[in-house]
Write an enzyme that holds these catalytic residues in place. Structure first.
Site, mmCIF file in Angstrom:
data_model
loop_
_atom_site.group_PDB
_atom_site.id
_atom_site.type_symbol
_atom_site.label_atom_id
_atom_site.label_comp_id
_atom_site.label_asym_id
_atom_site.label_seq_id
_atom_site.Cartn_x
_atom_site.Cartn_y
_atom_site.Cartn_z
ATOM 1 N N LYS A 64 0.843 -1.209 0.000
ATOM 2 C CA LYS A 64 0.000 0.000 0.000
ATOM 3 C C LYS A 64 0.868 1.245 0.000
ATOM 4 O O LYS A 64 0.597 2.210 -0.701
ATOM 5 C CB LYS A 64 -0.918 0.015 1.230
ATOM 6 C CG LYS A 64 -1.987 -1.068 1.214
ATOM 7 C CD LYS A 64 -3.388 -0.498 1.397
ATOM 8 C CE LYS A 64 -4.457 -1.509 1.002
ATOM 9 N NZ LYS A 64 -4.677 -2.529 2.044
ATOM 10 N N LYS A 115 -3.477 -11.910 -7.059
ATOM 11 C CA LYS A 115 -4.660 -12.559 -6.481
ATOM 12 C C LYS A 115 -5.946 -11.878 -6.946
ATOM 13 O O LYS A 115 -5.927 -10.687 -7.281
ATOM 14 C CB LYS A 115 -4.569 -12.572 -4.950
ATOM 15 C CG LYS A 115 -4.750 -11.229 -4.325
ATOM 16 C CD LYS A 115 -4.931 -11.305 -2.809
ATOM 17 C CE LYS A 115 -5.303 -9.907 -2.354
ATOM 18 N NZ LYS A 115 -4.985 -9.527 -1.034
ATOM 19 N N LYS A 158 -11.263 -7.639 -4.791
ATOM 20 C CA LYS A 158 -12.383 -6.731 -5.000
ATOM 21 C C LYS A 158 -11.902 -5.361 -5.458
ATOM 22 O O LYS A 158 -12.631 -4.637 -6.115
ATOM 23 C CB LYS A 158 -13.147 -6.619 -3.668
ATOM 24 C CG LYS A 158 -14.416 -5.804 -3.718
ATOM 25 C CD LYS A 158 -15.545 -6.573 -4.391
ATOM 26 C CE LYS A 158 -16.771 -5.669 -4.550
ATOM 27 N NZ LYS A 158 -17.981 -6.373 -4.870
HETATM 28 P P1 TYM Z 1 -11.092 -9.536 3.129
HETATM 29 O O1 TYM Z 1 -12.391 -8.860 3.374
HETATM 30 O O2 TYM Z 1 -10.146 -8.905 2.169
HETATM 31 O O3 TYM Z 1 -11.327 -11.006 2.613
HETATM 32 C C1 TYM Z 1 -12.149 -11.934 3.322
HETATM 33 C C2 TYM Z 1 -11.555 -13.314 3.250
HETATM 34 O O4 TYM Z 1 -11.389 -13.731 1.885
HETATM 35 C C3 TYM Z 1 -10.059 -14.192 1.684
HETATM 36 N N1 TYM Z 1 -9.659 -13.883 0.301
HETATM 37 C C4 TYM Z 1 -9.198 -14.800 -0.575
HETATM 38 N N2 TYM Z 1 -9.008 -16.128 -0.469
HETATM 39 C C5 TYM Z 1 -8.540 -16.767 -1.560
HETATM 40 N N3 TYM Z 1 -8.263 -16.169 -2.737
HETATM 41 C C6 TYM Z 1 -8.433 -14.838 -2.893
HETATM 42 N N4 TYM Z 1 -8.170 -14.254 -4.051
HETATM 43 C C7 TYM Z 1 -8.931 -14.092 -1.780
HETATM 44 N N5 TYM Z 1 -9.236 -12.787 -1.578
HETATM 45 C C8 TYM Z 1 -9.670 -12.684 -0.302
HETATM 46 C C9 TYM Z 1 -9.236 -13.411 2.702
HETATM 47 O O5 TYM Z 1 -8.013 -14.051 2.992
HETATM 48 C C10 TYM Z 1 -10.156 -13.379 3.891
HETATM 49 O O6 TYM Z 1 -10.050 -14.560 4.658
HETATM 50 N N6 TYM Z 1 -8.451 -8.223 7.160
HETATM 51 C C11 TYM Z 1 -9.431 -9.171 6.654
HETATM 52 C C12 TYM Z 1 -10.720 -9.173 7.439
HETATM 53 C C13 TYM Z 1 -10.551 -9.370 8.900
HETATM 54 C C14 TYM Z 1 -10.277 -10.599 9.567
HETATM 55 C C15 TYM Z 1 -10.229 -10.273 10.951
HETATM 56 C C16 TYM Z 1 -10.067 -11.909 9.142
HETATM 57 C C17 TYM Z 1 -10.650 -8.410 9.850
HETATM 58 N N7 TYM Z 1 -10.479 -8.941 11.088
HETATM 59 C C18 TYM Z 1 -9.972 -11.254 11.899
HETATM 60 C C19 TYM Z 1 -9.809 -12.891 10.093
HETATM 61 C C20 TYM Z 1 -9.750 -12.550 11.462
HETATM 62 C C21 TYM Z 1 -9.754 -8.808 5.226
HETATM 63 O O7 TYM Z 1 -9.592 -7.669 4.805
HETATM 64 O O8 TYM Z 1 -10.344 -9.801 4.519
#
Ligand code: TYM
Length: 349
Positions: A120, A209, A212
Site C-alpha cells: 500500500k 490474487k 475486490k
Molecule cells: P477480506 O475482506 O479482504 O477477505 C475476506 C476473506 O477472503 C479471503 N480472500 C481470498 N481467499 C482466496 N483467494 C483470494 N483471491 C482471496 N481474496 C480474499 C481473505 O483471505 C479473507 O479470509 N483483514 C481481513 C478481514 C478481517 C479478519 C479479521 C479476518 C478483519 N479482522 C480477523 C480474520 C480474522 C480482510 O480484509 O479480509
C-alpha cells in the site's frame, strides 16, 4: 474449548476468492467438529468488519448499504445465524478498545514488516509521484485491529485466505507478548485454517490474487454476477498452453492461468487435490476447460445470487438478524474485556 473467528470487509457482495478461500470454510465449520480429538464442540464468530473498511474513504450511505448486502450474501452462502454469531464489528465497542490496548504494546517495527502495508505504501508513493505519500495511520494499525478481533473472543482457529496469514502471525506475536507482559496466559494462540483454494488468482493476470479492489472488473467473478457475466469473464480468462497435445495440467508455476481455472473448478466441484481435478479434465482443450469451469461456477453461484437478491428485498429482516448476533457478540466481548481490563489495570465491570 475451540473458538472460531473470522471477518470480511463489507465490500457489497463477496468475490469468488472470498467465497472459495474462506466463506465456504466457515459454512463447513458450522457442521463439523474441530480439534485433535475430532470431537470438540466450538462456537463460531463471523464479523463484517466495517471498522476496517474505514481505511478506504467511503461514502457513509454506501458503506451502510454494502454492509447489509454482505450480510445477505453470507446468509445466502450458508452462514446460519443460529449456528454462527454473525455481527457488525462496529456494534461491539470492545474491538476498538482492545485495538487501543494492543497498539500500546505493539512495536511499530512489527507493523512495518507487513507486506500488505508495504505494498500500500508503494502504491501511494507512486500515486503521489514519489512525493509525500500522506498515508493514513489506520492502514498501518489495521493488523492490530485484526488481532483485537481475534483475541477479544479468545479464538483458537481463524479460517482465512493466504493473504491474511501474515496478519494472523502478527496476532499470535501480539498475544504472546501480551501474555508475557502481564504474566497471564490470557490469550490462546490463534491458528490459521486454510482451504485448498487459499489463493484464487485474477482471471486477467494469474500472477496476482483475485481482489475486490482490482480496477479490472473482468479480473474477478462476484457473487452478484449474472450467468452471462460469469460466462463472459471465464471465456476471456488468461490461459497458457502447455505445448501441443498437453491438455489440461495443474502446474501453477509453469501454467498459472490454466492452473487457476483448475483450482476454481476443483473447489467448486469439491475435488481434491487440484492435480486430481486436472486428471479429470486432462483430455480437454482450453476452451472446453473454460466451458467446464463456467458450468461449475453457474451451478454453485446462481442459487447464491438469487437467494441474496431475495434476502435483500427484506432489509429489516437482515437488520434484525444482525442485531440478534450483535447481542450475543456483545455479551461475549463484555465478559472478555472485563478480564482484559482487570489484567492491565483499567476500570472494569
Ligand atoms: P477480506 O475482506 O479482504 O477477505 C475476506 C476473506 O477472503 C479471503 N480472500 C481470498 N481467499 C482466496 N483467494 C483470494 N483471491 C482471496 N481474496 C480474499 C481473505 O483471505 C479473507 O479470509 N483483514 C481481513 C478481514 C478481517 C479478519 C479479521 C479476518 C478483519 N479482522 C480477523 C480474520 C480474522 C480482510 O480484509 O479480509
Amino acid at each position: 474449548v475451540a473458538r472460531v473467528f473470522s471477518g470480511i470487509q463489507p465490500t457489497g457482495v463477496p468475490q469468488l476468492g472470498n467465497y472459495l478461500g474462506s466463506i465456504r470454510n466457515w459454512v463447513r465449520l458450522q457442521g463439523s467438529a474441530l480439534g485433535a480429538d475430532g470431537a470438540q464442540a466450538h462456537e463460531q464468530y463471523i464479523s463484517i468488519v466495517d471498522l476496517h473498511a474505514l481505511t478506504v474513504p467511503r461514502d457513509p450511505g454506501r458503506l451502510r448499504a454494502d454492509t447489509l448486502e454482505m450480510a445477505a450474501a453470507l446468509v445466502a452462502c450458508g452462514i446460519d445465524p443460529a449456528r454462527s454469531v454473525l455481527f457488525r464489528q462496529s456494534a461491539v465497542p470492545q474491538h476498538a478498545q482492545l485495538h487501543w490496548a494492543l497498539g500500546c504494546i505493539t512495536p511499530v517495527g512489527w507493523l512495518n514488516r507487513m507486506t500488505q502495508w508495504k505494498s500500500k505504501q508503494q502504491q501511494q508513493q507512486q500515486l503521489a509521484g514519489g512525493g509525500d505519500p500522506s498515508l493514513l495511520a489506520g492502514l498501518l494499525t489495521y493488523p492490530v485491529l485484526m488481532a483485537a478481533d481475534v483475541l477479544l473472543y479468545r479464538a483458537t482457529h481463524v479460517p482465512v485466505g493466504e493473504d491474511q496469514v501474515q496478519h494472523l502471525e502478527l496476532a499470535r506475536d501480539i498475544a504472546a507478548h501480551f501474555n508475557k507482559t502481564f504474566r497471564r496466559a490470557l490469550f490462546p494462540m490463534p491458528r490459521a485454517l486454510l482451504t485448498e483454494s487459499a489463493r484464487i488468482m485474477s482471471l486477467r493476470d494469474p500472477l496476482r490474487k483475485m481482489s475486490k479492489s482490482d480496477p479490472l472488473t473482468q479480473a474477478r467473478i462476484t457473487l452478484a454476477d449474472s450467468d452471462a457475466e460469469i460466462r463472459a469473464k471465464i471465456q476471456r480468462a488468461t490461459t497458457d498452453c502447455g505445448g501441443a497435445g498437453a491438455g489440461v495440467t495443474y502446474d501453477p508455476a509453469a501454467r498459472p492461468g490454466v492452473s487457476n481455472l483448475v483450482a476454481i473448478y476443483a473447489a467448486l466441484r469439491d475435488v481434491a487435490p487440484q492435480a486430481a481435478a486436472a486428471a479429470e479434465l486432462r483430455s480437454l482443450n482450453n476452451s472446453q476447460l473454460k466451458a467446464a469451469v463456467t458450468e461449475a461456477a453457474i451451478a454453485t453461484l446462481a442459487p447464491i445470487r438469487d437467494e441474496t437478491r431475495r434476502l435483500l428485498r427484506d432489509p429489516a429482516h437482515i437488520e434484525a438478524t444482525l442485531r440478534a448476533g450483535e447481542d450475543r457478540a456483545r455479551a461475549a466481548a463484555a465478559a472478555s474485556w472485563a478480564e482484559i481490563a482487570e489484567c492491565i489495570g483499567l476500570r472494569h465491570h
